[in-house]
Scaffold this motif. Structure first.
Motif, PDB file in Angstrom:
ATOM      1  N   ALA A 129       0.820  -1.365   0.040  1.00 35.52           N
ATOM      2  CA  ALA A 129       0.073  -0.056  -0.074  1.00 35.52           C
ATOM      3  C   ALA A 129       0.947   1.242  -0.030  1.00 35.52           C
ATOM      4  O   ALA A 129       0.379   2.236  -0.722  1.00 35.52           O
ATOM      5  N   ILE A 130       1.900   1.140   0.897  1.00 35.40           N
ATOM      6  CA  ILE A 130       2.859   2.274   0.843  1.00 35.40           C
ATOM      7  C   ILE A 130       3.581   2.603  -0.623  1.00 35.40           C
ATOM      8  O   ILE A 130       3.722   3.678  -1.087  1.00 35.40           O
ATOM      9  N   ALA A 131       4.092   1.385  -1.217  1.00 32.80           N
ATOM     10  CA  ALA A 131       4.539   1.619  -2.423  1.00 32.80           C
ATOM     11  C   ALA A 131       3.595   1.943  -3.508  1.00 32.80           C
ATOM     12  O   ALA A 131       3.959   2.862  -4.240  1.00 32.80           O
ATOM     13  N   LEU A 132       2.190   1.645  -3.533  1.00 31.12           N
ATOM     14  CA  LEU A 132       1.366   2.171  -4.331  1.00 31.12           C
ATOM     15  C   LEU A 132       1.199   3.589  -4.286  1.00 31.12           C
ATOM     16  O   LEU A 132       0.966   4.293  -5.240  1.00 31.12           O
TER      17      LEU A 132
ATOM     18  N   ASP B 167       3.270   5.807  -3.117  1.00 36.57           N
ATOM     19  CA  ASP B 167       4.177   6.715  -3.556  1.00 36.57           C
ATOM     20  C   ASP B 167       4.324   6.585  -5.055  1.00 36.57           C
ATOM     21  O   ASP B 167       4.814   7.800  -5.833  1.00 36.57           O
ATOM     22  N   THR B 168       3.904   5.573  -5.951  1.00 38.17           N
ATOM     23  CA  THR B 168       4.011   5.515  -7.093  1.00 38.17           C
ATOM     24  C   THR B 168       2.958   6.383  -7.819  1.00 38.17           C
ATOM     25  O   THR B 168       3.119   7.126  -8.686  1.00 38.17           O
ATOM     26  N   VAL B 169       1.581   6.476  -6.944  1.00 30.47           N
ATOM     27  CA  VAL B 169       0.689   7.462  -7.716  1.00 30.47           C
ATOM     28  C   VAL B 169       1.020   8.879  -7.413  1.00 30.47           C
ATOM     29  O   VAL B 169       0.819   9.896  -8.104  1.00 30.47           O
ATOM     30  N   LEU B 170       1.706   8.984  -6.345  1.00 30.28           N
ATOM     31  CA  LEU B 170       2.008  10.420  -5.996  1.00 30.28           C
ATOM     32  C   LEU B 170       3.203  10.918  -6.984  1.00 30.28           C
ATOM     33  O   LEU B 170       3.236  12.051  -7.160  1.00 30.28           O
ATOM     34  N   ALA B 171       3.719  10.093  -7.796  1.00 27.85           N
ATOM     35  CA  ALA B 171       4.816  10.243  -8.675  1.00 27.85           C
ATOM     36  C   ALA B 171       4.080  11.355  -9.959  1.00 27.85           C
ATOM     37  O   ALA B 171       4.734  12.048 -10.443  1.00 27.85           O
ATOM     38  N   LEU B 172       2.810  10.935 -10.059  1.00 30.68           N
ATOM     39  CA  LEU B 172       2.096  11.718 -10.959  1.00 30.68           C
ATOM     40  C   LEU B 172       1.644  13.053 -10.761  1.00 30.68           C
ATOM     41  O   LEU B 172       1.188  13.714 -11.520  1.00 30.68           O
ATOM     42  N   GLN B 173       2.268  13.396  -9.329  1.00 27.24           N
ATOM     43  CA  GLN B 173       2.084  14.750  -9.232  1.00 27.24           C
ATOM     44  C   GLN B 173       2.784  15.710 -10.004  1.00 27.24           C
ATOM     45  O   GLN B 173       2.722  17.004  -9.940  1.00 27.24           O
ATOM     46  N   ALA B 174       3.950  15.379 -10.379  1.00 28.89           N
ATOM     47  CA  ALA B 174       4.890  15.789 -11.183  1.00 28.89           C
ATOM     48  C   ALA B 174       4.378  17.042 -12.411  1.00 28.89           C
ATOM     49  O   ALA B 174       4.809  18.026 -12.329  1.00 28.89           O
ATOM     50  N   PRO B 175       3.521  16.283 -13.326  1.00 27.38           N
ATOM     51  CA  PRO B 175       2.995  17.614 -14.052  1.00 27.38           C
ATOM     52  C   PRO B 175       2.147  18.557 -13.340  1.00 27.38           C
ATOM     53  O   PRO B 175       2.282  19.876 -13.702  1.00 27.38           O
TER      54      PRO B 175
ATOM     55  N   ALA C  20      -3.048  13.435  -4.796  1.00 30.26           N
ATOM     56  CA  ALA C  20      -2.690  13.038  -3.170  1.00 30.26           C
ATOM     57  C   ALA C  20      -3.863  12.316  -2.578  1.00 30.26           C
ATOM     58  O   ALA C  20      -3.707  11.211  -2.155  1.00 30.26           O
ATOM     59  N   ALA C  21      -4.871  12.773  -2.968  1.00 31.69           N
ATOM     60  CA  ALA C  21      -6.307  12.142  -2.329  1.00 31.69           C
ATOM     61  C   ALA C  21      -6.422  10.837  -2.816  1.00 31.69           C
ATOM     62  O   ALA C  21      -6.769   9.885  -2.257  1.00 31.69           O
ATOM     63  N   ILE C  22      -6.132  10.812  -4.301  1.00 32.10           N
ATOM     64  CA  ILE C  22      -6.444   9.200  -4.949  1.00 32.10           C
ATOM     65  C   ILE C  22      -5.433   8.425  -4.368  1.00 32.10           C
ATOM     66  O   ILE C  22      -5.463   7.139  -4.028  1.00 32.10           O
ATOM     67  N   ALA C  23      -3.911   8.874  -4.372  1.00 34.37           N
ATOM     68  CA  ALA C  23      -2.963   7.850  -3.963  1.00 34.37           C
ATOM     69  C   ALA C  23      -3.277   7.437  -2.342  1.00 34.37           C
ATOM     70  O   ALA C  23      -3.219   6.312  -1.931  1.00 34.37           O
ATOM     71  N   THR C  24      -3.821   8.363  -1.478  1.00 36.37           N
ATOM     72  CA  THR C  24      -4.190   8.086  -0.021  1.00 36.37           C
ATOM     73  C   THR C  24      -5.251   7.023  -0.153  1.00 36.37           C
ATOM     74  O   THR C  24      -5.394   5.947   0.607  1.00 36.37           O
ATOM     75  N   GLY C  25      -6.275   7.375  -0.996  1.00 38.71           N
ATOM     76  CA  GLY C  25      -7.623   6.557  -1.094  1.00 38.71           C
ATOM     77  C   GLY C  25      -7.306   4.963  -1.760  1.00 38.71           C
ATOM     78  O   GLY C  25      -7.913   3.931  -1.002  1.00 38.71           O
TER      79      GLY C  25
END
Length: 231
Positions: A43-46, A48-56, A114-119
């Motif tokens: 879950a933590i890895a997922l 962090d992976t989704v948070l990488a989409l914050q770059a744009p 961030a909300a999607i990553a946490t969810g």
């Protein structure tokens, strides 16, 4: 007919008394812990992976801030021009607003990611961990309560344990409890002490508990001959 035993052992157990059942329970506990750790790590890895989409979104925010800063600087410089400064400064307002809108859009995207990553992380935990932990906890609590009742019966009522073995025990062990050619049901009705002890041991063994050491019928206590062989 009354059967009583001398009290022995705790009245509330978390693990079985017999080594095999106790080892199985310990391995089950360890498996649950390992599963929880693995799922939490995934879950933590997922997350962090989704948070990488914050770059744009961060890039959009940075670009918007730069545009707004450039137009703000130009507006301030134009404001110093005599006579027409206010008009010139106002001409840069749309550019400033555009930069602000661009930065706000970038921040909104960052917050949404961030909300999607946490969810998603919590969804993985809820789907993969909660059912396992709830099932494990329910089964363990059920065993603890049954073991508590069985321990009380072992101390006070061997007849009840023997009857439970007759009703729900495996046919093979139940027949062997009465000895070669014996009838366990008839022996239970007659209150034969040694058969009662062996039948009670069949019932307690199913739960990983040691069998009763002795039973008293009438005035003479009878000790189970294989009592030292519990394991």
């Amino acid at each position: 007919m009354t059967s009583t035993l001398a009290p022995r052992g705790p009245r509330l157990l978390l693990y079985a008394e017999r080594p095999r059942r106790r080892m199985l329970q310990i391995l089950t506990d360890l498996a649950v812990v390992v599963w929880v750790v693995l799922v939490a790590t995934a879950a933590i890895a997922l997350h962090d992976t989704v948070l990488a989409l914050q770059a744009p979104g961060r890039g959009l925010t940075s670009a918007g801030d730069q545009v707004r800063g450039a137009f703000d600087g130009a507006a301030q410089a134009a404001g110093g021009v005599p006579l027409v400064g206010d008009r010139l400064s106002g001409a840069f307002t749309p550019g400033t607003d555009a930069g602000t809108a661009l930065a706000d859009a970038g921040r909104a995207q960052v917050e949404a990611v961030a909300a999607i990553a946490t969810g998603l992380a919590w969804l993985v935990v809820v789907v993969a961990v909660v059912p396992v932990v709830v099932t494990w906890l329910a089964l363990r609590l059920r065993w603890v309560l049954r073991a508590r009742h069985a321990l009380t019966a072992r101390d006070l009522d061997v007849d009840l344990l023997a009857l439970r073995a007759l009703v729900g025990g495996a046919p093979g062990p139940v027949r062997r409890a009465a000895g070669p050619g014996g009838d366990p049901a008839s022996a239970w009705r007659r209150g034969e002490p040694r058969v009662l002890l062996r039948l009670a041991d069949v019932e307690l063994r199913r739960m990983g508990l040691r069998g009763p050491m002795s039973v008293t019928t009438g005035t003479a206590p009878v000790t189970r001959p294989d009592a030292l062989g519990d394991g």
